[in-house]
Design a protein around this motif. Structure first.
Motif, PDB file in Angstrom:
ATOM      1  N   THR A   1     -12.867   6.094  -1.443  1.00 35.77           N
ATOM      2  CA  THR A   1     -14.005   7.244  -0.578  1.00 35.77           C
ATOM      3  C   THR A   1     -14.763   7.277   0.620  1.00 35.77           C
ATOM      4  N   ASP A   2     -14.864   7.981   1.229  1.00 37.04           N
ATOM      5  CA  ASP A   2     -15.713   7.800   2.110  1.00 37.04           C
ATOM      6  C   ASP A   2     -17.028   8.457   2.087  1.00 37.04           C
ATOM      7  N   GLN A   3     -17.537   8.090   1.300  1.00 44.18           N
ATOM      8  CA  GLN A   3     -19.127   8.246   0.969  1.00 44.18           C
ATOM      9  C   GLN A   3     -19.688   6.857   0.308  1.00 44.18           C
ATOM     10  N   VAL A   4     -20.460   6.667   0.258  1.00 46.17           N
ATOM     11  CA  VAL A   4     -21.325   5.397   0.159  1.00 46.17           C
ATOM     12  C   VAL A   4     -22.267   5.449  -0.709  1.00 46.17           C
ATOM     13  N   GLU A   5     -21.469   4.768  -2.039  1.00 39.47           N
ATOM     14  CA  GLU A   5     -22.887   5.067  -3.313  1.00 39.47           C
ATOM     15  C   GLU A   5     -22.575   4.299  -4.367  1.00 39.47           C
ATOM     16  N   ALA A   6     -23.748   4.072  -5.261  1.00 36.59           N
ATOM     17  CA  ALA A   6     -24.074   2.992  -5.960  1.00 36.59           C
ATOM     18  C   ALA A   6     -22.928   2.383  -6.873  1.00 36.59           C
ATOM     19  N   HIS A   7     -22.093   3.091  -7.241  1.00 36.80           N
ATOM     20  CA  HIS A   7     -21.341   2.821  -8.225  1.00 36.80           C
ATOM     21  C   HIS A   7     -19.570   3.355  -7.742  1.00 36.80           C
ATOM     22  N   SER A   8     -18.683   2.693  -7.858  1.00 38.14           N
ATOM     23  CA  SER A   8     -17.104   3.212  -7.710  1.00 38.14           C
ATOM     24  C   SER A   8     -16.662   3.507  -8.801  1.00 38.14           C
ATOM     25  N   ALA A   9     -15.511   4.813  -8.713  1.00 32.22           N
ATOM     26  CA  ALA A   9     -15.049   5.272  -9.640  1.00 32.22           C
ATOM     27  C   ALA A   9     -13.934   3.867 -10.887  1.00 32.22           C
TER      28      ALA A   9
ATOM     29  N   LEU B   1       1.281  -1.319   0.035  1.00 31.68           N
ATOM     30  CA  LEU B   1      -0.119   0.397  -0.222  1.00 31.68           C
ATOM     31  C   LEU B   1       1.104   1.416  -0.197  1.00 31.68           C
ATOM     32  N   GLN B   2       0.856   2.455  -1.072  1.00 30.12           N
ATOM     33  CA  GLN B   2       0.913   2.933  -1.044  1.00 30.12           C
ATOM     34  C   GLN B   2       0.365   4.420  -1.150  1.00 30.12           C
ATOM     35  N   THR B   3      -0.250   4.915  -1.824  1.00 34.32           N
ATOM     36  CA  THR B   3      -1.433   5.892  -2.095  1.00 34.32           C
ATOM     37  C   THR B   3      -2.824   6.316  -2.519  1.00 34.32           C
ATOM     38  N   GLY B   4      -3.428   6.157  -1.808  1.00 36.62           N
ATOM     39  CA  GLY B   4      -4.298   5.651  -2.296  1.00 36.62           C
ATOM     40  C   GLY B   4      -5.042   7.360  -2.958  1.00 36.62           C
ATOM     41  N   LEU B   5      -6.398   7.668  -3.361  1.00 38.04           N
ATOM     42  CA  LEU B   5      -6.697   8.795  -4.753  1.00 38.04           C
ATOM     43  C   LEU B   5      -8.009   9.032  -3.905  1.00 38.04           C
ATOM     44  N   TYR B   6      -8.410  10.001  -3.510  1.00 34.53           N
ATOM     45  CA  TYR B   6      -9.195  10.448  -2.364  1.00 34.53           C
ATOM     46  C   TYR B   6     -10.906  10.952  -3.435  1.00 34.53           C
ATOM     47  N   TYR B   7     -11.865  10.519  -3.327  1.00 26.45           N
ATOM     48  CA  TYR B   7     -12.693  11.254  -4.401  1.00 26.45           C
ATOM     49  C   TYR B   7     -13.907  11.055  -4.009  1.00 26.45           C
ATOM     50  N   PRO B   8     -15.100  11.699  -4.399  1.00 30.35           N
ATOM     51  CA  PRO B   8     -15.593  12.508  -5.214  1.00 30.35           C
ATOM     52  C   PRO B   8     -15.006  14.562  -5.047  1.00 30.35           C
ATOM     53  N   TYR B   9     -15.065  14.915  -3.390  1.00 32.49           N
ATOM     54  CA  TYR B   9     -14.947  15.858  -2.782  1.00 32.49           C
ATOM     55  C   TYR B   9     -12.672  16.159  -3.150  1.00 32.49           C
ATOM     56  N   VAL B  10     -12.586  17.250  -2.530  1.00 33.21           N
ATOM     57  CA  VAL B  10     -11.111  17.602  -2.950  1.00 33.21           C
ATOM     58  C   VAL B  10     -10.624  17.784  -1.281  1.00 33.21           C
ATOM     59  N   HIS B  11     -12.006  18.236  -0.510  1.00 32.89           N
ATOM     60  CA  HIS B  11     -11.686  18.161   0.869  1.00 32.89           C
ATOM     61  C   HIS B  11     -12.170  16.629   1.881  1.00 32.89           C
ATOM     62  N   LEU B  12     -11.412  16.569   2.740  1.00 29.92           N
ATOM     63  CA  LEU B  12     -11.807  15.289   4.149  1.00 29.92           C
ATOM     64  C   LEU B  12     -13.378  15.461   4.643  1.00 29.92           C
ATOM     65  N   ARG B  13     -14.067  15.206   4.042  1.00 27.68           N
ATOM     66  CA  ARG B  13     -15.419  15.045   4.973  1.00 27.68           C
ATOM     67  C   ARG B  13     -15.167  14.995   6.488  1.00 27.68           C
TER      68      ARG B  13
ATOM     69  N   PRO C   1     -26.529  16.941  -9.445  1.00 23.37           N
ATOM     70  CA  PRO C   1     -25.774  15.709  -8.184  1.00 23.37           C
ATOM     71  C   PRO C   1     -25.339  14.213  -8.827  1.00 23.37           C
ATOM     72  N   ALA C   2     -26.371  13.609  -9.303  1.00 26.54           N
ATOM     73  CA  ALA C   2     -26.014  12.105 -10.009  1.00 26.54           C
ATOM     74  C   ALA C   2     -24.928  11.740 -10.994  1.00 26.54           C
ATOM     75  N   LEU C   3     -24.608  13.426 -12.348  1.00 30.02           N
ATOM     76  CA  LEU C   3     -24.348  13.592 -13.130  1.00 30.02           C
ATOM     77  C   LEU C   3     -22.962  13.682 -12.645  1.00 30.02           C
ATOM     78  N   ALA C   4     -22.772  14.461 -12.008  1.00 26.95           N
ATOM     79  CA  ALA C   4     -21.796  15.174 -11.692  1.00 26.95           C
ATOM     80  C   ALA C   4     -20.645  13.393 -10.833  1.00 26.95           C
ATOM     81  N   TRP C   5     -21.117  12.892 -10.170  1.00 24.01           N
ATOM     82  CA  TRP C   5     -20.441  11.900  -9.303  1.00 24.01           C
ATOM     83  C   TRP C   5     -20.387  10.850 -10.192  1.00 24.01           C
TER      84      TRP C   5
END
Length: 387
Positions: free
Chosen positions: A172-180, A3-15, A148-152
């Motif tokens: 991500t820390d967001q629970v959504e239907a589809h992953s990146a 494990l080295q680097t994670g890529l956080y999404y979909p936001y810039v700021h960690l909420r 929002p769904a289109l943006a996601w």
């Protein structure tokens, strides 16, 4: 690969502050998507986590956005009417602006202008799927307001492209239907937006799932109240143990990928994931706990039952001070010291060679200590085996 680097999404700021602390315990670095010119405003916890460790890495999405934009343009033009029925912006309200006629109307969200290449902006506006939000401007350019769904979906596609270019792992820390992660073709984009695609079972980024499961199993329930300084110390002080832990996570992830490569049933996939986690992480952690606890009992017993006169130092001190009680006390002290040093070496060897050593460090450092546990720990340290 560890494990080295994670890529956080979909936001810039960690909420989520607790999530940020947990992530700092299993990612060496966490990259996030920060367009050029975007002003980052991290909260105090995230700033403290990043200070001195370089935990967060900003990644510009422009090239990834330029690669993804043609796919969204094709998806929009091939499915304009269906997408307009679902995501049209006409009559909608911008986030933060109260609706005048329809209080239940879902608000729009904004995309940073540098994330939306001109051809995509034109296609979205032409199809009635985007409008410009002039309340928010960057270098004279308005933000692009969309559903929002289109943006996601767009953020997920950009993240996937960035992950391909950087070899970072989307998380991500967001629970959504589809992953990146996944093959974000124009067909898949349309299927995701129109709910024609069933949620994936989670094959992608398995190592991130395993790592989070591992860290969560040793974290205190009130992680929000754990000082950031403790997180930073764990990251820097136990780097060697972290490497062994990361290797165990990799092994577990490889097992899941190999065994469940063709699995499409979500429940079955979760069972394979749990089995790999148990084998490579949970069981070694429990074995290490038992070994350390057994070492404590054996050491304490040895230190307090061995005859002090059996040691040269004990006998010598007895003759020097001419008192039985003094000789006994001195003998115990020297014997305990030697036993403590040997036990400490054995303990350190156990922790250093176990894939769960890092997790045990996390557990001991972060969990609150009650009066009873402090007493037990004091005895353990006296015997030389307290972690």
């Amino acid at each position: 690969m560890a494990l080295q680097t994670g890529l956080y999404y979909p936001y810039v700021h960690l909420r989520d502050e607790s999530w940020a602390k947990a992530a700092a315990l299993y990612w060496r670095n966490l990259a996030r998507v920060v367009p050029a010119g975007f002003r980052v405003r991290d909260n105090a916890v995230v700033r403290d986590l990043n200070e001195g460790t370089g935990f967060l890495v900003n990644t510009d999405p422009r090239q990834a956005a330029e690669a993804v934009a043609p796919l969204f343009v094709a998806a929009v033009r091939d499915n304009a009417e269906a997408l307009r029925d679902r995501f049209a912006v006409r009559g909608r309200v911008l986030a933060g602006v109260a609706p005048r006629l329809a209080p239940t109307t879902r608000s729009l969200t904004g995309l940073y202008p540098q994330e939306v290449p001109g051809e995509l902006l034109h296609a979205l506006r032409e199809s009635g799927l985007a409008t410009l939000d002039w309340r928010r401007r960057t270098h004279g350019s308005a933000w692009v307001a969309v559903d929002p769904a289109l943006a996601w979906a767009y953020k997920c596609a950009i993240t996937d492209e960035l992950a391909r270019r950087t070899a970072f792992t989307p998380v991500t820390d967001q629970v959504e239907a589809h992953s990146a992660t996944g093959d974000w073709t124009s067909e898949r984009i349309a299927e995701v937006l129109l709910d024609r695609l069933a949620p994936a079972v989670g094959h992608e980024a398995v190592e991130a799932r395993v790592a989070m499961m591992a860290v969560r199993c040793v974290l205190p329930a009130d992680l929000r109240n754990v000082p950031v300084e403790k997180i930073v110390r764990l990251r820097t002080q136990y780097a060697d143990e972290f490497v062994a832990f990361a290797a165990a996570v990799d092994s577990a992830a490889a097992d899941v990928v190999e065994v469940a490569r063709e699995v499409t049933e979500h429940a079955a996939f979760e069972l394979h994931l749990q089995a790999a986690f148990d084998l490579h992480v949970a069981q070694p952690l429990e074995s290490l706990r038992k070994a350390i606890n057994g070492l404590k009992m054996e050491t304490i017993s040895t230190a307090f039952t061995i005859k002090p006169e059996a040691t040269v130092s004990g006998a010598g001190l007895g003759m020097l001070f001419g008192g039985t009680a003094t000789a006994v006390g001195a003998g115990i002290a020297f014997t305990a010291l030697a036993t403590r040093q040997a036990a400490a070496r054995e303990r350190d060897a156990l922790v250093a060679t176990s894939p769960a050593g890092y997790l045990l460090r996390v557990e001991k450092e972060l969990k609150p200590t009650t009066v009873l546990r402090r007493a037990v720990r004091l005895v353990g340290r006296t015997a030389g085996v307290g972690i």
